[in-house]
Design an enzyme around this catalytic site. Structure first.
Site, PDB file in Angstrom:
ATOM      1  N   ASP A 144      27.450  -8.907 128.457  1.00  0.00           N
ATOM      2  CA  ASP A 144      28.471  -9.377 129.392  1.00  0.00           C
ATOM      3  C   ASP A 144      28.598 -10.873 129.170  1.00  0.00           C
ATOM      4  O   ASP A 144      27.609 -11.617 129.320  1.00  0.00           O
ATOM      5  CB  ASP A 144      28.058  -9.084 130.834  1.00  0.00           C
ATOM      6  CG  ASP A 144      27.995  -7.592 131.119  1.00  0.00           C
ATOM      7  OD1 ASP A 144      28.738  -6.839 130.471  1.00  0.00           O
ATOM      8  OD2 ASP A 144      27.207  -7.181 131.997  1.00  0.00           O
ATOM      9  N   GLU A 171      36.888  -4.263 132.401  1.00  0.00           N
ATOM     10  CA  GLU A 171      35.974  -5.406 132.556  1.00  0.00           C
ATOM     11  C   GLU A 171      36.190  -6.394 131.412  1.00  0.00           C
ATOM     12  O   GLU A 171      35.729  -6.145 130.296  1.00  0.00           O
ATOM     13  CB  GLU A 171      34.518  -4.925 132.577  1.00  0.00           C
ATOM     14  CG  GLU A 171      34.207  -3.945 133.691  1.00  0.00           C
ATOM     15  CD  GLU A 171      32.781  -3.398 133.625  1.00  0.00           C
ATOM     16  OE1 GLU A 171      32.040  -3.781 132.685  1.00  0.00           O
ATOM     17  OE2 GLU A 171      32.413  -2.596 134.496  1.00  0.00           O
ATOM     18  N   HIS A 215      32.841  -7.433 129.373  1.00  0.00           N
ATOM     19  CA  HIS A 215      31.892  -6.487 128.781  1.00  0.00           C
ATOM     20  C   HIS A 215      32.285  -6.124 127.348  1.00  0.00           C
ATOM     21  O   HIS A 215      33.409  -5.693 127.093  1.00  0.00           O
ATOM     22  CB  HIS A 215      31.840  -5.206 129.629  1.00  0.00           C
ATOM     23  CG  HIS A 215      30.834  -4.207 129.132  1.00  0.00           C
ATOM     24  ND1 HIS A 215      29.559  -4.128 129.643  1.00  0.00           N
ATOM     25  CD2 HIS A 215      30.919  -3.258 128.172  1.00  0.00           C
ATOM     26  CE1 HIS A 215      28.902  -3.158 129.006  1.00  0.00           C
ATOM     27  NE2 HIS A 215      29.707  -2.621 128.108  1.00  0.00           N
TER      28      HIS A 215
END
Length: 260
Positions: A181, A238, A241
């Site tokens: 991340d 996301e 990610h």
């Protein structure tokens, strides 16, 4: 004759009442038994979960390779599946490892201390991508790297929702050392505007949400296109990610780094 019919009618009515009552009683008994059984199952699962969280004996690969020697071996000499501490191989990254704090969506600290481990093949791709970011005055900042499977169980206990936390039985690519991340910061450490904070679960964090200021779209595009160029793929919901290609085939790991 009428009296006989009246008697028969009353008998039938009484029988129906009795039968209905009997059905209700049986239903209540079955319901209570079911509740007790479900409660027992939930209690058993809770105890199993507690045992798993406290244990380092989760199913994992045999003879896992972790590079922890004081004299760090050259990256090129290591097997691609070996786990390494990224900071031992590059000082060009920034870190804000949120799960070692309570500044995360769980609102709890789940790592004993902040470290960023990945497999060698993931590290190689990250270092190469970071060199390209440096050419435009940027560098990668990490929010999360490898995550022990026992920590995945902790997270699942706090938020048992697959929309936000991968089921620990199946595992996350973070548990395999192939997911990170990240965001981008300037070489002076100033974060680029990506539109949301890390672990913001809403449409504003989606890659396909184009209803955002152009600066944010440009920043996300720079991150995404560069990471994809060096072998990573993104998650649609996301922006932070990234998974290394092929990492889904790696086994789940559960080693915990030392905090000494």
């Amino acid at each position: 004759m009428a009296e006989k019919m009246s008697w028969l009618t009353n008998l039938i009515t009484d029988f129906k009442k009795y039968a209905s009552l009997k059905i209700v009683v049986v239903f209540i008994m079955v319901f209570n038994f079911s509740c007790k059984e479900n409660t027992k199952i939930l209690e058993d699962k809770h105890l199993q979960l507690e045992a798993i969280i406290k244990s380092d004996s989760l199913p994992t690969e045999a003879n896992i390779e972790i590079e922890t020697k004081k004299e760090v071996a050259p990256l090129a000499s290591l097997i691609d599946t070996t786990f390494i501490r990224l900071a031992d191989y590059s000082d060009g990254f920034a870190y804000d490892l949120r799960y070692a704090t309570d500044n995360n969506f769980l609102k709890e600290k789940v790592y004993d201390c902040a470290e960023c481990y990945t497999r060698v093949k993931t590290a190689k791709a990250l270092i190469t991508a970071n060199e390209e970011f440096k050419k435009v005055g940027m560098k990668i900042k990490f929010y999360d790297c490898y995550r022990p499977n026992s920590v995945q169980y902790k997270m699942w206990k706090i938020v048992p929702n697959p929309q936000y936390v991968a089921n620990p039985v199946k595992g996350s690519i973070h548990n395999k050392g192939g997911a990170v991340d990240i965001t981008l910061v300037t070489l002076d450490g100033e974060e680029l505007d990506m539109g949301t904070d890390f672990d913001y679960f809403g449409k504003r964090a989606y890659h396909d949400n184009l209803d955002l200021p152009q600066e944010i779209l440009d920043n996300r595009k720079l991150l995404k296109e560069t990471m994809e160029k060096y072998g990573f793929w993104s998650t649609r919901t996301e922006w932070w990610h990234y998974n290394l290609n092929g990492a889904t085939n790696d086994p789940i790991a559960n080693f915990n780094w030392s905090c000494d």
